[in-house]
Design a protein around this motif. Structure first.
Motif, PDB file in Angstrom:
ATOM      1  N   GLN A 160       0.842  -1.211   0.000  1.00  0.00           N
ATOM      2  CA  GLN A 160       0.000   0.000   0.000  1.00  0.00           C
ATOM      3  C   GLN A 160       0.871   1.253   0.000  1.00  0.00           C
ATOM      4  O   GLN A 160       0.570   2.223  -0.705  1.00  0.00           O
ATOM      5  N   GLU A 161       1.964   1.226   0.786  1.00  0.00           N
ATOM      6  CA  GLU A 161       2.903   2.361   0.792  1.00  0.00           C
ATOM      7  C   GLU A 161       3.491   2.590  -0.599  1.00  0.00           C
ATOM      8  O   GLU A 161       3.616   3.723  -1.061  1.00  0.00           O
ATOM      9  N   VAL A 162       3.877   1.487  -1.248  1.00  0.00           N
ATOM     10  CA  VAL A 162       4.452   1.588  -2.593  1.00  0.00           C
ATOM     11  C   VAL A 162       3.439   2.232  -3.543  1.00  0.00           C
ATOM     12  O   VAL A 162       3.778   3.129  -4.325  1.00  0.00           O
ATOM     13  N   ALA A 163       2.194   1.780  -3.452  1.00  0.00           N
ATOM     14  CA  ALA A 163       1.157   2.293  -4.360  1.00  0.00           C
ATOM     15  C   ALA A 163       0.929   3.784  -4.140  1.00  0.00           C
ATOM     16  O   ALA A 163       0.729   4.540  -5.103  1.00  0.00           O
ATOM     17  N   THR A 164       0.973   4.212  -2.873  1.00  0.00           N
ATOM     18  CA  THR A 164       0.794   5.638  -2.574  1.00  0.00           C
ATOM     19  C   THR A 164       1.923   6.455  -3.188  1.00  0.00           C
ATOM     20  O   THR A 164       1.689   7.480  -3.845  1.00  0.00           O
ATOM     21  N   LYS A 165       3.160   5.993  -3.005  1.00  0.00           N
ATOM     22  CA  LYS A 165       4.303   6.712  -3.590  1.00  0.00           C
ATOM     23  C   LYS A 165       4.231   6.713  -5.109  1.00  0.00           C
ATOM     24  O   LYS A 165       4.546   7.707  -5.761  1.00  0.00           O
ATOM     25  N   ALA A 166       3.837   5.592  -5.679  1.00  0.00           N
ATOM     26  CA  ALA A 166       3.752   5.501  -7.138  1.00  0.00           C
ATOM     27  C   ALA A 166       2.696   6.482  -7.659  1.00  0.00           C
ATOM     28  O   ALA A 166       2.916   7.167  -8.671  1.00  0.00           O
ATOM     29  N   SER A 167       1.572   6.570  -6.948  1.00  0.00           N
ATOM     30  CA  SER A 167       0.484   7.442  -7.422  1.00  0.00           C
ATOM     31  C   SER A 167       0.921   8.903  -7.418  1.00  0.00           C
ATOM     32  O   SER A 167       0.455   9.694  -8.239  1.00  0.00           O
ATOM     33  N   GLU A 168       1.845   9.260  -6.517  1.00  0.00           N
ATOM     34  CA  GLU A 168       2.369  10.638  -6.502  1.00  0.00           C
ATOM     35  C   GLU A 168       3.146  10.944  -7.779  1.00  0.00           C
ATOM     36  O   GLU A 168       3.375  12.100  -8.123  1.00  0.00           O
ATOM     37  N   GLN A 169       3.577   9.902  -8.471  1.00  0.00           N
ATOM     38  CA  GLN A 169       4.279  10.081  -9.748  1.00  0.00           C
ATOM     39  C   GLN A 169       3.378   9.706 -10.928  1.00  0.00           C
ATOM     40  O   GLN A 169       3.867   9.477 -12.033  1.00  0.00           O
ATOM     41  N   GLY A 170       2.078   9.609 -10.680  1.00  0.00           N
ATOM     42  CA  GLY A 170       1.139   9.298 -11.762  1.00  0.00           C
ATOM     43  C   GLY A 170       1.165   7.846 -12.192  1.00  0.00           C
ATOM     44  O   GLY A 170       0.698   7.513 -13.279  1.00  0.00           O
ATOM     45  N   LEU A 171       1.678   6.974 -11.324  1.00  0.00           N
ATOM     46  CA  LEU A 171       1.846   5.561 -11.686  1.00  0.00           C
ATOM     47  C   LEU A 171       0.924   4.674 -10.866  1.00  0.00           C
ATOM     48  O   LEU A 171       0.600   4.984  -9.716  1.00  0.00           O
ATOM     49  N   LYS A 172       0.536   3.560 -11.463  1.00  0.00           N
ATOM     50  CA  LYS A 172      -0.218   2.516 -10.764  1.00  0.00           C
ATOM     51  C   LYS A 172       0.622   1.252 -10.702  1.00  0.00           C
ATOM     52  O   LYS A 172       1.466   1.016 -11.564  1.00  0.00           O
ATOM     53  N   LEU A 173       0.341   0.430  -9.706  1.00  0.00           N
ATOM     54  CA  LEU A 173       0.939  -0.901  -9.661  1.00  0.00           C
ATOM     55  C   LEU A 173       0.086  -1.844 -10.504  1.00  0.00           C
ATOM     56  O   LEU A 173      -1.138  -1.822 -10.433  1.00  0.00           O
ATOM     57  N   LYS A 174       0.758  -2.671 -11.307  1.00  0.00           N
ATOM     58  CA  LYS A 174       0.073  -3.751 -12.023  1.00  0.00           C
ATOM     59  C   LYS A 174       0.619  -5.063 -11.485  1.00  0.00           C
ATOM     60  O   LYS A 174       1.822  -5.332 -11.588  1.00  0.00           O
ATOM     61  N   ILE A 175      -0.270  -5.866 -10.909  1.00  0.00           N
ATOM     62  CA  ILE A 175       0.128  -7.022 -10.114  1.00  0.00           C
ATOM     63  C   ILE A 175      -0.229  -8.323 -10.825  1.00  0.00           C
ATOM     64  O   ILE A 175      -1.376  -8.516 -11.241  1.00  0.00           O
ATOM     65  N   PHE A 176       0.774  -9.187 -10.961  1.00  0.00           N
ATOM     66  CA  PHE A 176       0.597 -10.447 -11.692  1.00  0.00           C
ATOM     67  C   PHE A 176       0.424 -11.661 -10.781  1.00  0.00           C
ATOM     68  O   PHE A 176      -0.230 -12.632 -11.164  1.00  0.00           O
ATOM     69  N   ASP A 177       1.092 -11.648  -9.623  1.00  0.00           N
ATOM     70  CA  ASP A 177       0.984 -12.796  -8.713  1.00  0.00           C
ATOM     71  C   ASP A 177       1.370 -12.355  -7.315  1.00  0.00           C
ATOM     72  O   ASP A 177       2.222 -11.478  -7.146  1.00  0.00           O
ATOM     73  N   CYS A 178       0.768 -12.973  -6.328  1.00  0.00           N
ATOM     74  CA  CYS A 178       1.031 -12.652  -4.917  1.00  0.00           C
ATOM     75  C   CYS A 178       1.259 -13.977  -4.200  1.00  0.00           C
ATOM     76  O   CYS A 178       2.135 -14.730  -4.575  1.00  0.00           O
ATOM     77  N   TYR A 179       0.460 -14.249  -3.160  1.00  0.00           N
ATOM     78  CA  TYR A 179       0.528 -15.563  -2.513  1.00  0.00           C
ATOM     79  C   TYR A 179       0.249 -16.658  -3.552  1.00  0.00           C
ATOM     80  O   TYR A 179      -0.666 -16.527  -4.365  1.00  0.00           O
ATOM     81  N   ARG A 180       1.073 -17.706  -3.501  1.00  0.00           N
ATOM     82  CA  ARG A 180       0.951 -18.836  -4.453  1.00  0.00           C
ATOM     83  C   ARG A 180       0.894 -20.135  -3.656  1.00  0.00           C
ATOM     84  O   ARG A 180       1.869 -20.479  -2.980  1.00  0.00           O
ATOM     85  N   PRO A 181      -0.221 -20.865  -3.697  1.00  0.00           N
ATOM     86  CA  PRO A 181      -0.317 -22.105  -2.918  1.00  0.00           C
ATOM     87  C   PRO A 181       0.784 -23.108  -3.307  1.00  0.00           C
ATOM     88  O   PRO A 181       1.207 -23.147  -4.462  1.00  0.00           O
ATOM     89  N   GLN A 182       1.176 -23.933  -2.362  1.00  0.00           N
ATOM     90  CA  GLN A 182       2.187 -24.963  -2.657  1.00  0.00           C
ATOM     91  C   GLN A 182       1.692 -25.915  -3.748  1.00  0.00           C
ATOM     92  O   GLN A 182       2.470 -26.393  -4.563  1.00  0.00           O
ATOM     93  N   ARG A 183       0.373 -26.159  -3.814  1.00  0.00           N
ATOM     94  CA  ARG A 183      -0.149 -27.050  -4.871  1.00  0.00           C
ATOM     95  C   ARG A 183       0.036 -26.423  -6.260  1.00  0.00           C
ATOM     96  O   ARG A 183       0.133 -27.148  -7.257  1.00  0.00           O
ATOM     97  N   SER A 184       0.084 -25.098  -6.322  1.00  0.00           N
ATOM     98  CA  SER A 184       0.338 -24.415  -7.599  1.00  0.00           C
ATOM     99  C   SER A 184       1.798 -24.606  -8.014  1.00  0.00           C
ATOM    100  O   SER A 184       2.093 -24.847  -9.193  1.00  0.00           O
ATOM    101  N   VAL A 185       2.684 -24.505  -7.029  1.00  0.00           N
ATOM    102  CA  VAL A 185       4.105 -24.770  -7.293  1.00  0.00           C
ATOM    103  C   VAL A 185       4.280 -26.217  -7.758  1.00  0.00           C
ATOM    104  O   VAL A 185       5.050 -26.491  -8.695  1.00  0.00           O
ATOM    105  N   ALA A 186       3.535 -27.134  -7.140  1.00  0.00           N
ATOM    106  CA  ALA A 186       3.601 -28.543  -7.563  1.00  0.00           C
ATOM    107  C   ALA A 186       3.147 -28.683  -9.021  1.00  0.00           C
ATOM    108  O   ALA A 186       3.720 -29.470  -9.784  1.00  0.00           O
ATOM    109  N   HIS A 187       2.134 -27.915  -9.419  1.00  0.00           N
ATOM    110  CA  HIS A 187       1.687 -27.915 -10.815  1.00  0.00           C
ATOM    111  C   HIS A 187       2.820 -27.412 -11.723  1.00  0.00           C
ATOM    112  O   HIS A 187       3.101 -28.011 -12.776  1.00  0.00           O
ATOM    113  N   PHE A 188       3.485 -26.321 -11.308  1.00  0.00           N
ATOM    114  CA  PHE A 188       4.645 -25.833 -12.079  1.00  0.00           C
ATOM    115  C   PHE A 188       5.682 -26.954 -12.245  1.00  0.00           C
ATOM    116  O   PHE A 188       6.270 -27.114 -13.313  1.00  0.00           O
TER     117      PHE A 188
END
Ligand SMILES: C[C@@H](N)C(=O)N[C@H](C)C(=O)O
Ligand SMILES: [Zn+2]
Length: 206
Positions: free
Chosen positions: A53-81
């Protein structure tokens, strides 16, 4: 088990970010939706959530947004990888995701068997800026998310000055909130210290 109490749904806690949760879709290196992603959500441990959230606030001061591709990843997802990685006959995503590397070189350097993502305080992201028509466009980082290639190494010396500056901007924003970059991948950041250094969670993303 269920989601621990100190994990946060970022789509609610940080509604201004752009969420493109690629492992929920077939638009990813596996080429199909990844096991464990039941909804296109970004879930993070609360300290990482607050830092982001802090990062997003600082980014917005520069006219930027965060674009997020992945966050928490279950271990079963890693097993799929890992199942995908072991099937060397399936190379249908090679041209898009690892054109220059053999598939058996991806695990370890570009895909982890024990991933920080499963510990809940790691995020894959980029920055976006509005174009003249008002559409949010990713900054040019020289390679797309999950391009498993030396070109994605954060300090790759062959990228343009503008591309390097864009990577540096993301790095400075993230580091100022306590995240550390993975040098192999310009998009991959983990909170330091890790709130759960030894726990690999497996509750589904939903
Ligand atoms: C697969 C890619 N998005 C990633 O997160 N790689 C690191 C090394 C990981 O799997 O933790
Ligand atoms: Zn990552």
């Amino acid at each position: 088990g269920p989601m621990p109490e100190d994990f946060v749904e970022m789509n609610q806690a940080l509604p201004d970010a752009i969420y493109d949760i690629r492992y929920y879709t077939d638009n990813n290196f596996v080429g199909e939706p990844v096991e464990g992603y039941l909804e296109p959500k970004c879930i993070l441990q609360q300290q990482a959530a607050k830092a982001l959230q802090e990062v997003a606030t600082k980014a917005s001061e520069q006219g930027l947004k965060l674009k997020i591709f992945d966050c928490y990843r279950p271990q079963r997802s890693v097993a799929h990888f890992m199942r995908w990685a072991q099937d060397l006959s399936d190379i249908h995503t090679k041209a898009d995701y690892y054109p220059n590397l053999p598939k058996d070189k991806l695990v370890g350097e570009y895909i982890a068997e024990r991933s920080g993502h499963s510990r809940g305080a790691t995020v894959d992201l980029t920055l976006a800026r509005q174009d003249s028509e008002g559409n949010w466009q990713e900054l040019d980082m020289a390679s797309p998310f999950d391009m498993f290639d030396p070109l994605s190494n954060t300090a790759n010396p062959t990228i343009s000055a503008e591309q390097a500056a864009n990577r540096q901007l993301l790095k400075e924003l993230m580091e100022s909130a306590g995240f550390s970059n993975y040098a192999m991948e310009w998009w991959h950041y983990s909170l330091v210290p890790q709130p759960y250094p030894d726990t690999y969670f497996d509750f589904p993303v939903k």
